[in-house]
Design a protein around this motif. Structure first.
Motif, PDB file in Angstrom:
ATOM      1  N   GLU A 106      26.254  11.550 -32.996  1.00 27.01           N
ATOM      2  CA  GLU A 106      26.925  12.847 -32.824  1.00 27.01           C
ATOM      3  C   GLU A 106      28.373  12.771 -33.297  1.00 27.01           C
ATOM      4  OE1 GLU A 106      27.150  16.922 -31.257  1.00 27.01           O
ATOM      5  OE2 GLU A 106      25.446  15.580 -31.604  1.00 27.01           O
ATOM      6  N   GLY A 107      28.810  13.836 -34.015  1.00 26.11           N
ATOM      7  CA  GLY A 107      30.188  13.893 -34.485  1.00 26.11           C
ATOM      8  C   GLY A 107      30.731  15.306 -34.485  1.00 26.11           C
ATOM      9  N   VAL A 108      32.015  15.434 -34.778  1.00 28.63           N
ATOM     10  CA  VAL A 108      32.668  16.741 -34.867  1.00 28.63           C
ATOM     11  C   VAL A 108      33.487  16.811 -36.145  1.00 28.63           C
ATOM     12  CG1 VAL A 108      32.826  17.112 -32.371  1.00 28.63           C
ATOM     13  CG2 VAL A 108      34.713  15.991 -33.572  1.00 28.63           C
ATOM     14  N   ASP A 109      33.791  18.032 -36.550  1.00 28.34           N
ATOM     15  CA  ASP A 109      34.813  18.239 -37.577  1.00 28.34           C
ATOM     16  C   ASP A 109      35.830  19.209 -37.024  1.00 28.34           C
ATOM     17  OD1 ASP A 109      34.167  21.128 -38.909  1.00 28.34           O
ATOM     18  OD2 ASP A 109      32.285  20.082 -38.497  1.00 28.34           O
ATOM     19  N   VAL A 110      37.104  18.968 -37.308  1.00 29.94           N
ATOM     20  CA  VAL A 110      38.190  19.773 -36.758  1.00 29.94           C
ATOM     21  C   VAL A 110      39.192  20.111 -37.859  1.00 29.94           C
ATOM     22  CG1 VAL A 110      37.968  18.835 -34.421  1.00 29.94           C
ATOM     23  CG2 VAL A 110      39.493  17.719 -36.061  1.00 29.94           C
ATOM     24  N   GLY A 121      30.022  11.943 -25.764  1.00 30.27           N
ATOM     25  CA  GLY A 121      29.093  11.240 -26.647  1.00 30.27           C
ATOM     26  C   GLY A 121      29.422  11.303 -28.123  1.00 30.27           C
ATOM     27  N   VAL A 122      30.515  11.942 -28.488  1.00 28.42           N
ATOM     28  CA  VAL A 122      30.911  12.039 -29.892  1.00 28.42           C
ATOM     29  C   VAL A 122      31.451  10.692 -30.360  1.00 28.42           C
ATOM     30  CG1 VAL A 122      32.552  13.106 -31.480  1.00 28.42           C
ATOM     31  CG2 VAL A 122      31.372  14.506 -29.793  1.00 28.42           C
ATOM     32  N   ARG A 123      30.949  10.228 -31.519  1.00 34.04           N
ATOM     33  CA  ARG A 123      31.340   8.910 -32.002  1.00 34.04           C
ATOM     34  C   ARG A 123      31.956   8.915 -33.407  1.00 34.04           C
ATOM     35  NH1 ARG A 123      31.402   8.373 -27.508  1.00 34.04           N
ATOM     36  NH2 ARG A 123      30.316   6.876 -26.151  1.00 34.04           N
ATOM     37  N   PHE A 124      31.943  10.060 -34.070  1.00 35.73           N
ATOM     38  CA  PHE A 124      32.661  10.132 -35.347  1.00 35.73           C
ATOM     39  C   PHE A 124      33.317  11.498 -35.476  1.00 35.73           C
ATOM     40  CE2 PHE A 124      28.602  11.929 -36.776  1.00 35.73           C
ATOM     41  CZ  PHE A 124      28.975  12.925 -37.661  1.00 35.73           C
ATOM     42  N   ALA A 125      34.348  11.561 -36.313  1.00 32.39           N
ATOM     43  CA  ALA A 125      35.089  12.807 -36.507  1.00 32.39           C
ATOM     44  C   ALA A 125      35.547  12.914 -37.948  1.00 32.39           C
ATOM     45  CB  ALA A 125      36.301  12.861 -35.589  1.00 32.39           C
TER      46      ALA A 125
END
Length: 290
Positions: A86-90, A106-110
Protein backbone atom coordinates in the motif's frame (compact mmCIF):
# COMPACT_ATOMS: atom_id res chain seq x y z
CA UNK A 1 -2.67 93.93 -45.38
CA UNK A 2 -3.29 91.03 -47.65
CA UNK A 3 -4.33 87.71 -46.19
CA UNK A 4 -1.56 85.13 -46.02
CA UNK A 5 -1.31 82.34 -48.48
CA UNK A 6 -3.68 79.63 -47.22
CA UNK A 7 -0.84 77.13 -47.55
CA UNK A 8 1.69 79.29 -45.69
CA UNK A 9 2.57 78.97 -42.00
CA UNK A 10 0.11 80.97 -39.88
CA UNK A 11 -2.52 81.07 -42.60
CA UNK A 12 -5.70 79.13 -43.06
CA UNK A 13 -5.33 75.34 -43.31
CA UNK A 14 -4.97 74.03 -46.78
CA UNK A 15 -8.15 72.34 -47.99
CA UNK A 16 -7.58 68.59 -48.61
CA UNK A 17 -8.29 67.35 -52.09
CA UNK A 18 -10.80 64.53 -52.56
CA UNK A 19 -7.94 62.29 -53.71
CA UNK A 20 -5.98 62.96 -50.50
CA UNK A 21 -9.05 62.26 -48.36
CA UNK A 22 -9.64 59.00 -50.18
CA UNK A 23 -6.00 58.02 -49.60
CA UNK A 24 -6.26 58.78 -45.87
CA UNK A 25 -9.52 56.86 -45.51
CA UNK A 26 -8.00 53.92 -47.38
CA UNK A 27 -4.93 53.92 -45.15
CA UNK A 28 -7.06 54.02 -41.99
CA UNK A 29 -9.23 51.19 -43.29
CA UNK A 30 -6.15 49.09 -44.08
CA UNK A 31 -4.67 49.72 -40.64
CA UNK A 32 -7.97 48.75 -38.98
CA UNK A 33 -8.14 45.57 -41.05
CA UNK A 34 -4.62 44.62 -39.93
CA UNK A 35 -5.53 45.19 -36.28
CA UNK A 36 -8.63 43.04 -36.59
CA UNK A 37 -6.77 40.29 -38.42
CA UNK A 38 -3.81 40.20 -36.06
CA UNK A 39 -3.92 37.38 -33.49
CA UNK A 40 -4.74 38.44 -29.98
CA UNK A 41 -2.82 37.34 -26.90
CA UNK A 42 -2.12 33.60 -26.93
CA UNK A 43 -4.60 31.55 -24.99
CA UNK A 44 -3.04 30.16 -21.83
CA UNK A 45 -5.00 26.96 -22.38
CA UNK A 46 -3.56 26.39 -25.83
CA UNK A 47 -0.09 27.88 -25.84
CA UNK A 48 1.19 28.65 -22.36
CA UNK A 49 -0.39 26.61 -19.58
CA UNK A 50 2.18 28.06 -17.20
CA UNK A 51 0.40 31.40 -17.58
CA UNK A 52 -2.91 29.84 -16.50
CA UNK A 53 -4.19 31.20 -13.16
CA UNK A 54 -4.39 27.65 -11.78
CA UNK A 55 -0.90 26.65 -12.90
CA UNK A 56 0.73 24.37 -10.34
CA UNK A 57 -2.56 23.07 -8.93
CA UNK A 58 -2.60 19.83 -10.94
CA UNK A 59 -1.79 16.58 -9.18
CA UNK A 60 -1.66 12.90 -9.97
CA UNK A 61 -5.18 11.90 -10.98
CA UNK A 62 -6.64 15.40 -10.74
CA UNK A 63 -8.38 14.98 -14.11
CA UNK A 64 -9.41 11.32 -13.95
CA UNK A 65 -12.82 11.50 -12.24
CA UNK A 66 -13.94 14.38 -14.47
CA UNK A 67 -13.10 12.53 -17.68
CA UNK A 68 -13.59 8.88 -16.79
CA UNK A 69 -15.68 8.75 -13.65
CA UNK A 70 -15.16 5.93 -11.20
CA UNK A 71 -15.78 5.34 -7.53
CA UNK A 72 -16.10 8.62 -5.67
CA UNK A 73 -16.02 6.91 -2.28
CA UNK A 74 -13.35 4.59 -0.97
CA UNK A 75 -13.65 1.04 -2.29
CA UNK A 76 -11.00 -1.51 -1.22
CA UNK A 77 -9.22 -3.05 -4.23
CA UNK A 78 -9.91 -6.66 -5.17
CA UNK A 79 -6.38 -7.97 -4.66
CA UNK A 80 -4.40 -10.30 -2.43
CA UNK A 81 -2.99 -7.97 0.24
CA UNK A 82 -0.01 -10.26 0.79
CA UNK A 83 1.03 -9.79 -2.84
CA UNK A 84 0.82 -5.99 -2.88
CA UNK A 85 2.15 -2.99 -0.97
CA UNK A 86 0.00 0.00 0.00
CA UNK A 87 1.18 3.51 -0.87
CA UNK A 88 0.06 7.12 -1.29
CA UNK A 89 0.78 10.03 -3.57
CA UNK A 90 0.68 13.59 -2.26
CA UNK A 91 1.11 17.15 -3.51
CA UNK A 92 0.87 20.66 -2.12
CA UNK A 93 -2.86 20.06 -1.57
CA UNK A 94 -2.00 17.87 1.44
CA UNK A 95 0.35 20.43 3.01
CA UNK A 96 2.46 19.09 5.84
CA UNK A 97 1.63 15.39 6.00
CA UNK A 98 1.29 13.38 9.22
CA UNK A 99 3.51 10.54 8.02
CA UNK A 100 3.26 8.60 11.27
CA UNK A 101 -0.51 8.33 10.78
CA UNK A 102 -0.03 6.91 7.30
CA UNK A 103 2.69 4.52 8.48
CA UNK A 104 0.49 3.24 11.27
CA UNK A 105 -2.32 2.63 8.74
CA UNK A 106 -0.06 0.31 6.73
CA UNK A 107 1.29 2.65 4.05
CA UNK A 108 4.83 1.68 3.08
CA UNK A 109 5.66 3.83 0.06
CA UNK A 110 4.95 7.39 -1.04
CA UNK A 111 5.28 9.46 -4.17
CA UNK A 112 5.50 13.24 -3.84
CA UNK A 113 4.82 15.82 -6.51
CA UNK A 114 8.06 17.68 -7.20
CA UNK A 115 7.48 19.75 -10.32
CA UNK A 116 5.07 20.81 -13.07
CA UNK A 117 6.14 22.10 -16.47
CA UNK A 118 9.35 24.08 -16.01
CA UNK A 119 8.06 26.73 -13.64
CA UNK A 120 6.54 25.06 -10.59
CA UNK A 121 8.06 23.34 -7.57
CA UNK A 122 5.93 21.92 -4.77
CA UNK A 123 6.47 24.22 -1.75
CA UNK A 124 5.83 21.29 0.62
CA UNK A 125 8.20 18.95 -1.17
CA UNK A 126 10.91 18.85 1.50
CA UNK A 127 8.51 18.02 4.34
CA UNK A 128 6.70 15.41 2.29
CA UNK A 129 9.71 13.79 0.61
CA UNK A 130 11.97 13.72 3.66
CA UNK A 131 9.14 13.04 6.09
CA UNK A 132 8.09 9.85 4.31
CA UNK A 133 11.72 8.72 4.22
CA UNK A 134 12.29 9.50 7.90
CA UNK A 135 9.28 7.43 8.98
CA UNK A 136 10.66 4.42 7.11
CA UNK A 137 8.84 4.52 3.77
CA UNK A 138 10.37 4.00 0.35
CA UNK A 139 9.69 7.24 -1.48
CA UNK A 140 9.87 8.77 -4.94
CA UNK A 141 8.95 11.96 -6.80
CA UNK A 142 6.69 12.71 -9.73
CA UNK A 143 6.42 15.37 -12.41
CA UNK A 144 3.13 16.67 -13.84
CA UNK A 145 3.69 16.91 -17.59
CA UNK A 146 2.66 19.89 -19.71
CA UNK A 147 3.66 18.81 -23.24
CA UNK A 148 2.51 22.09 -24.81
CA UNK A 149 4.61 24.25 -22.48
CA UNK A 150 8.14 23.10 -23.35
CA UNK A 151 10.08 20.13 -24.67
CA UNK A 152 10.25 16.73 -23.06
CA UNK A 153 13.98 17.22 -22.57
CA UNK A 154 13.51 20.55 -20.80
CA UNK A 155 10.88 19.18 -18.43
CA UNK A 156 12.83 16.00 -17.66
CA UNK A 157 15.89 18.08 -16.80
CA UNK A 158 13.83 20.43 -14.63
CA UNK A 159 12.34 17.44 -12.81
CA UNK A 160 15.60 15.57 -12.34
CA UNK A 161 17.33 18.64 -10.92
CA UNK A 162 14.45 19.77 -8.67
CA UNK A 163 13.69 16.72 -6.56
CA UNK A 164 13.17 14.04 -9.18
CA UNK A 165 16.63 12.52 -9.07
CA UNK A 166 17.46 8.99 -7.96
CA UNK A 167 20.04 7.59 -5.59
CA UNK A 168 20.99 4.00 -4.86
CA UNK A 169 20.19 4.26 -1.15
CA UNK A 170 17.57 1.51 -1.17
CA UNK A 171 14.88 4.00 -0.15
CA UNK A 172 14.37 5.99 -3.38
CA UNK A 173 12.08 4.89 -6.21
CA UNK A 174 12.56 5.99 -9.84
CA UNK A 175 10.77 9.18 -10.84
CA UNK A 176 7.31 9.24 -12.39
CA UNK A 177 6.03 11.06 -15.47
CA UNK A 178 2.41 11.95 -14.70
CA UNK A 179 0.83 12.37 -18.13
CA UNK A 180 -2.94 12.63 -18.20
CA UNK A 181 -5.79 14.88 -19.36
CA UNK A 182 -4.83 18.53 -19.69
CA UNK A 183 -6.25 20.38 -16.66
CA UNK A 184 -5.85 23.73 -18.42
CA UNK A 185 -7.15 23.09 -21.93
CA UNK A 186 -7.57 20.52 -24.70
CA UNK A 187 -7.28 16.86 -23.74
CA UNK A 188 -4.10 16.07 -25.69
CA UNK A 189 -2.45 19.48 -25.20
CA UNK A 190 -2.85 20.29 -28.90
CA UNK A 191 -0.34 17.61 -29.94
CA UNK A 192 -0.87 14.94 -32.56
CA UNK A 193 -0.53 11.34 -31.48
CA UNK A 194 2.90 11.00 -33.08
CA UNK A 195 4.08 14.28 -31.56
CA UNK A 196 2.90 13.14 -28.13
CA UNK A 197 4.81 9.86 -28.47
CA UNK A 198 7.93 11.80 -29.45
CA UNK A 199 7.51 14.12 -26.46
CA UNK A 200 7.17 11.22 -24.01
CA UNK A 201 10.16 9.43 -25.53
CA UNK A 202 12.29 12.56 -25.27
CA UNK A 203 11.30 12.98 -21.63
CA UNK A 204 12.06 9.32 -20.89
CA UNK A 205 15.42 9.36 -22.67
CA UNK A 206 16.49 12.58 -20.96
CA UNK A 207 15.44 11.37 -17.53
CA UNK A 208 17.46 8.17 -18.05
CA UNK A 209 20.48 10.23 -19.10
CA UNK A 210 20.25 12.22 -15.84
CA UNK A 211 19.50 9.38 -13.43
CA UNK A 212 20.30 6.05 -15.04
CA UNK A 213 16.71 4.93 -14.42
CA UNK A 214 13.70 4.48 -16.69
CA UNK A 215 10.92 6.82 -15.66
CA UNK A 216 7.63 5.27 -14.51
CA UNK A 217 4.70 6.38 -16.70
CA UNK A 218 1.47 7.28 -14.90
CA UNK A 219 -1.58 7.46 -17.18
CA UNK A 220 -5.02 6.04 -17.92
CA UNK A 221 -5.85 3.61 -20.71
CA UNK A 222 -8.40 6.03 -22.17
CA UNK A 223 -6.04 9.01 -22.26
CA UNK A 224 -3.19 6.91 -23.64
CA UNK A 225 -5.42 5.58 -26.40
CA UNK A 226 -6.71 9.03 -27.37
CA UNK A 227 -3.44 10.90 -27.23
CA UNK A 228 -0.77 8.39 -28.27
CA UNK A 229 -2.88 6.12 -30.50
CA UNK A 230 -2.37 3.39 -27.87
CA UNK A 231 1.33 3.31 -28.66
CA UNK A 232 2.95 0.06 -27.51
CA UNK A 233 6.62 1.06 -27.58
CA UNK A 234 7.13 1.95 -23.91
CA UNK A 235 6.02 -1.28 -22.26
CA UNK A 236 9.39 -3.00 -22.53
CA UNK A 237 11.29 -0.25 -20.69
CA UNK A 238 9.04 1.99 -18.59
CA UNK A 239 7.06 0.65 -15.62
CA UNK A 240 3.32 1.43 -15.81
CA UNK A 241 1.31 3.25 -13.16
CA UNK A 242 -2.31 2.83 -14.15
CA UNK A 243 -5.07 5.08 -12.80
CA UNK A 244 -8.54 3.55 -12.45
CA UNK A 245 -10.91 4.15 -9.55
CA UNK A 246 -12.55 0.77 -9.40
CA UNK A 247 -12.10 -2.62 -7.77
CA UNK A 248 -9.82 -3.81 -10.61
CA UNK A 249 -7.31 -1.97 -12.84
CA UNK A 250 -9.15 -2.99 -16.02
CA UNK A 251 -7.65 -3.12 -19.50
CA UNK A 252 -4.10 -1.79 -19.68
CA UNK A 253 -2.61 0.37 -22.44
CA UNK A 254 -0.91 -1.44 -25.32
CA UNK A 255 2.59 -2.72 -24.68
CA UNK A 256 2.18 -3.39 -20.97
CA UNK A 257 1.35 -6.91 -19.84
CA UNK A 258 1.05 -5.92 -16.18
CA UNK A 259 0.89 -2.85 -13.98
CA UNK A 260 3.62 -1.88 -11.51
CA UNK A 261 1.53 0.67 -9.61
CA UNK A 262 -2.21 1.16 -9.55
CA UNK A 263 -3.95 4.29 -8.26
CA UNK A 264 -7.21 2.73 -7.20
CA UNK A 265 -8.88 5.58 -5.32
CA UNK A 266 -8.74 9.34 -4.92
CA UNK A 267 -10.53 9.18 -1.57
CA UNK A 268 -8.44 6.95 0.63
CA UNK A 269 -9.03 6.54 4.37
CA UNK A 270 -6.20 8.99 5.10
CA UNK A 271 -4.62 11.87 3.18
CA UNK A 272 -3.55 11.52 -0.42
CA UNK A 273 -4.62 9.24 -3.24
CA UNK A 274 -4.05 5.57 -2.48
CA UNK A 275 -2.13 3.12 -4.61
CA UNK A 276 -0.84 -0.41 -4.74
CA UNK A 277 2.50 -1.80 -5.80
CA UNK A 278 2.09 -5.03 -7.75
CA UNK A 279 4.30 -7.31 -5.68
CA UNK A 280 5.48 -7.99 -2.16
CA UNK A 281 7.79 -5.68 -0.21
CA UNK A 282 10.96 -7.37 -1.46
CA UNK A 283 9.97 -6.57 -5.07
CA UNK A 284 9.34 -2.91 -4.20
CA UNK A 285 12.78 -2.87 -2.59
CA UNK A 286 14.24 -4.34 -5.77
CA UNK A 287 12.64 -1.56 -7.85
CA UNK A 288 14.19 1.02 -5.54
CA UNK A 289 17.58 -0.62 -5.87
CA UNK A 290 17.38 -0.63 -9.65
Amino acid sequence: MPLSDPGARGGFPRRRSPRTLRTLVGALAAALALLLAAPGPASADDDDPQAHPDFGSAFMGSTVLEHEGGNRTYVPPDVDPTATVEGVDVSSHQGNVAWSTLWNSGVRFAYVKATEGTGYRNPYFTQQYNGSYDIGMIRGAYHFALPNASSGAAQATYFATNGGGWSADGKTLPGVLDIEYNPYGSTCYGLSQSAMVDWIREFSDTYRAHTGRDVVIYTTTDWWTQCTGNNASFGATNPLWIARYASTPGTLPAGWGFWTFWQYTSTGPTVGDHNLFNGAMDRLQALANG
